[in-house]
Design a protein around this motif. Structure first.
Motif, PDB file in Angstrom:
ATOM      1  N   ALA A 157       0.829  -1.205   0.000  1.00 27.46           N
ATOM      2  CA  ALA A 157       0.000   0.000   0.000  1.00 27.46           C
ATOM      3  C   ALA A 157       0.867   1.261   0.000  1.00 27.46           C
ATOM      4  O   ALA A 157       0.590   2.225  -0.728  1.00 27.46           O
ATOM      5  CB  ALA A 157      -0.917  -0.003   1.212  1.00 27.46           C
ATOM      6  N   LEU A 158       1.910   1.244   0.790  1.00 32.66           N
ATOM      7  CA  LEU A 158       2.787   2.412   0.861  1.00 32.66           C
ATOM      8  C   LEU A 158       3.554   2.603  -0.442  1.00 32.66           C
ATOM      9  O   LEU A 158       3.735   3.735  -0.907  1.00 32.66           O
ATOM     10  CB  LEU A 158       3.754   2.241   2.035  1.00 32.66           C
ATOM     11  N   HIS A 196       3.378   6.045  -3.593  1.00 32.96           N
ATOM     12  CA  HIS A 196       4.495   6.953  -3.835  1.00 32.96           C
ATOM     13  C   HIS A 196       5.265   6.686  -5.128  1.00 32.96           C
ATOM     14  O   HIS A 196       6.039   7.557  -5.549  1.00 32.96           O
ATOM     15  CB  HIS A 196       5.463   6.891  -2.649  1.00 32.96           C
ATOM     16  N   ILE A 197       5.118   5.535  -5.745  1.00 33.29           N
ATOM     17  CA  ILE A 197       5.830   5.281  -7.000  1.00 33.29           C
ATOM     18  C   ILE A 197       5.081   5.907  -8.170  1.00 33.29           C
ATOM     19  O   ILE A 197       3.956   6.393  -8.014  1.00 33.29           O
ATOM     20  CB  ILE A 197       6.029   3.764  -7.228  1.00 33.29           C
ATOM     21  N   ALA A 198       5.701   5.899  -9.340  1.00 38.99           N
ATOM     22  CA  ALA A 198       5.071   6.459 -10.546  1.00 38.99           C
ATOM     23  C   ALA A 198       3.709   5.808 -10.778  1.00 38.99           C
ATOM     24  O   ALA A 198       3.504   4.625 -10.475  1.00 38.99           O
ATOM     25  CB  ALA A 198       5.974   6.243 -11.756  1.00 38.99           C
ATOM     26  N   ASP A 199       2.778   6.580 -11.312  1.00 41.41           N
ATOM     27  CA  ASP A 199       1.386   6.146 -11.418  1.00 41.41           C
ATOM     28  C   ASP A 199       1.191   4.850 -12.197  1.00 41.41           C
ATOM     29  O   ASP A 199       0.232   4.123 -11.960  1.00 41.41           O
ATOM     30  CB  ASP A 199       0.551   7.248 -12.083  1.00 41.41           C
ATOM     31  N   GLU A 200       2.077   4.561 -13.138  1.00 40.19           N
ATOM     32  CA  GLU A 200       1.891   3.377 -13.985  1.00 40.19           C
ATOM     33  C   GLU A 200       2.122   2.062 -13.246  1.00 40.19           C
ATOM     34  O   GLU A 200       1.648   1.009 -13.663  1.00 40.19           O
ATOM     35  CB  GLU A 200       2.834   3.446 -15.191  1.00 40.19           C
ATOM     36  N   TRP A 201       2.872   2.111 -12.140  1.00 43.25           N
ATOM     37  CA  TRP A 201       3.189   0.894 -11.399  1.00 43.25           C
ATOM     38  C   TRP A 201       2.044   0.441 -10.510  1.00 43.25           C
ATOM     39  O   TRP A 201       1.229   1.262 -10.073  1.00 43.25           O
ATOM     40  CB  TRP A 201       4.408   1.102 -10.508  1.00 43.25           C
ATOM     41  N   ASP A 245      -4.100   0.905  -2.490  1.00 43.85           N
ATOM     42  CA  ASP A 245      -3.686   1.527  -3.743  1.00 43.85           C
ATOM     43  C   ASP A 245      -3.349   2.986  -3.511  1.00 43.85           C
ATOM     44  O   ASP A 245      -3.210   3.447  -2.374  1.00 43.85           O
ATOM     45  CB  ASP A 245      -4.788   1.348  -4.787  1.00 43.85           C
ATOM     46  N   ARG A 246      -3.325   3.774  -4.574  1.00 41.93           N
ATOM     47  CA  ARG A 246      -2.857   5.161  -4.521  1.00 41.93           C
ATOM     48  C   ARG A 246      -3.974   6.171  -4.481  1.00 41.93           C
ATOM     49  O   ARG A 246      -3.707   7.373  -4.638  1.00 41.93           O
ATOM     50  CB  ARG A 246      -1.968   5.441  -5.721  1.00 41.93           C
ATOM     51  N   ASP A 247      -5.210   5.749  -4.305  1.00 44.32           N
ATOM     52  CA  ASP A 247      -6.317   6.704  -4.267  1.00 44.32           C
ATOM     53  C   ASP A 247      -6.201   7.635  -3.066  1.00 44.32           C
ATOM     54  O   ASP A 247      -5.791   7.221  -1.978  1.00 44.32           O
ATOM     55  CB  ASP A 247      -7.661   5.965  -4.205  1.00 44.32           C
ATOM     56  N   ASN A 248      -6.562   8.905  -3.285  1.00 44.11           N
ATOM     57  CA  ASN A 248      -6.583   9.887  -2.213  1.00 44.11           C
ATOM     58  C   ASN A 248      -5.255   9.950  -1.460  1.00 44.11           C
ATOM     59  O   ASN A 248      -5.209   9.904  -0.234  1.00 44.11           O
ATOM     60  CB  ASN A 248      -7.713   9.585  -1.219  1.00 44.11           C
ATOM     61  N   ARG A 249      -4.176  10.075  -2.191  1.00 40.69           N
ATOM     62  CA  ARG A 249      -2.864  10.055  -1.565  1.00 40.69           C
ATOM     63  C   ARG A 249      -2.671  11.184  -0.549  1.00 40.69           C
ATOM     64  O   ARG A 249      -1.926  11.046   0.396  1.00 40.69           O
ATOM     65  CB  ARG A 249      -1.769  10.186  -2.626  1.00 40.69           C
ATOM     66  N   SER A 250      -3.323  12.292  -0.766  1.00 42.83           N
ATOM     67  CA  SER A 250      -3.119  13.426   0.133  1.00 42.83           C
ATOM     68  C   SER A 250      -3.751  13.188   1.493  1.00 42.83           C
ATOM     69  O   SER A 250      -3.487  13.911   2.456  1.00 42.83           O
ATOM     70  CB  SER A 250      -3.711  14.696  -0.487  1.00 42.83           C
TER      71      SER A 250
END
Length: 281
Positions: free
Chosen positions: A112-113, A117-122, A274-279
């Motif tokens: 999850a972490l 933080h990695i590029a969006d494509e990963w 996943d990377r949703d709502n990272r802020s």
């Protein structure tokens, strides 16, 4: 078919010219036959070389258009299948030590972490496997599939660092092994972001020298990619696998996991790992 007919027509024409030359200049029959055999041998050799070249191109110079299309396709959304315990993931119970249990717990939100933080494509997707591969036999840890957009490009695993089982101190130590394919088709900045984040999260972090630690993580990623580029250029007909390993006390990962725990945040349920709502940290 047309090429084959043309080939035999050319041979017939050459034979006709040769026969006219023989009659005009009185060339002996045996000389004509030697010349004819030599010409047929040269044509056969030329044809064989062309066929071998075509076979080599099909075998060595593979068609990667389908892979490239997946790499440029829609991003894969990770579907984590986290094991409930080391035993549930297949680890041999008699081999499990407290150090394994601690590592298993500390890395419960590693995927999850990474995804945040990695590029969006990963996309890093955890597997329900705790019986992982080691150099000398089975190991115990966590395992992940690695995706780049719609293409599954490799795997990553986390195990105890060297000497962790022998250490009497309660020091954290983890080893991360990453194996990727098709890296030559992935942009450098994206590839670097993956390696940098792994090194940042799992390296031996010293709070008194944060900038130096980040610089070391970036340098390790650059060095690994430079080595891969060298081999890819040195052997352009091959598509080498990319292997990356790093080891450390994973201080940054541990601090973030503790932060989430203290604030009642479970990234697997809140964001689906996943990377949703990272802020929203």
């Amino acid at each position: 078919m047309i090429k084959r007919i043309g080939f035999w027509v050319a041979i017939a024409a050459a034979w006709g010219i040769a026969w006219w030359t023989k009659q005009a200049f009185g060339i002996p029959d045996y000389v004509m036959w030697i010349g004819f055999v030599a010409i047929i041998g040269a044509l056969s050799t030329f044809s064989l070389e062309n066929r071998m070249t075509a076979v080599e191109e099909r075998v060595i110079r593979k068609d990667y258009s389908g892979i490239v299309a997946q790499l440029e396709g829609e991003r894969h959304k990770p579907q984590h299948k986290q094991p409930a315990s080391l035993a549930a993931g297949g680890a041999i119970v008699s081999r499990v030590r407290p150090q394994h249990e601690r590592l298993f717990e500390d890395f419960r939100w590693f995927a999850a972490l990474m995804n945040r933080h990695i590029a969006d494509e990963w996309a890093i997707e955890e597997l329900p496997i705790t019986d992982v591969r080691g150099y000398d036999g089975p190991e115990i840890g966590r395992m992940y599939d690695v995706w780049y957009n719609a293409c599954k490009v490799g795997r990553m695993q986390v195990t105890l660092g060297a000497g962790a089982l022998l250490s009497k101190e309660k020091e954290r130590s983890a080893r991360v092994d990453l194996k990727l394919n098709y890296l030559r088709f992935i942009p450098y900045r994206d590839a670097h972001s993956l390696l940098y984040e792994i090194g940042l999260l799992t390296g031996s972090y010293d709070r008194t020298s944060g900038e130096a630690f980040r610089a070391r993580a970036a340098s390790a990623a650059t060095d690994a990619l430079t080595g891969y580029l060298w081999e890819a250029v040195r052997q352009p007909d091959l598509d080498p696998w990319f292997d990356f390993m790093t080891e450390g006390s994973y201080g940054v990962l541990h601090d973030q996991v503790e932060h989430w725990r203290k604030n009642g945040i479970d990234p697997m349920t809140r964001w689906g790992g996943d990377r949703d709502n990272r802020s929203d940290d």
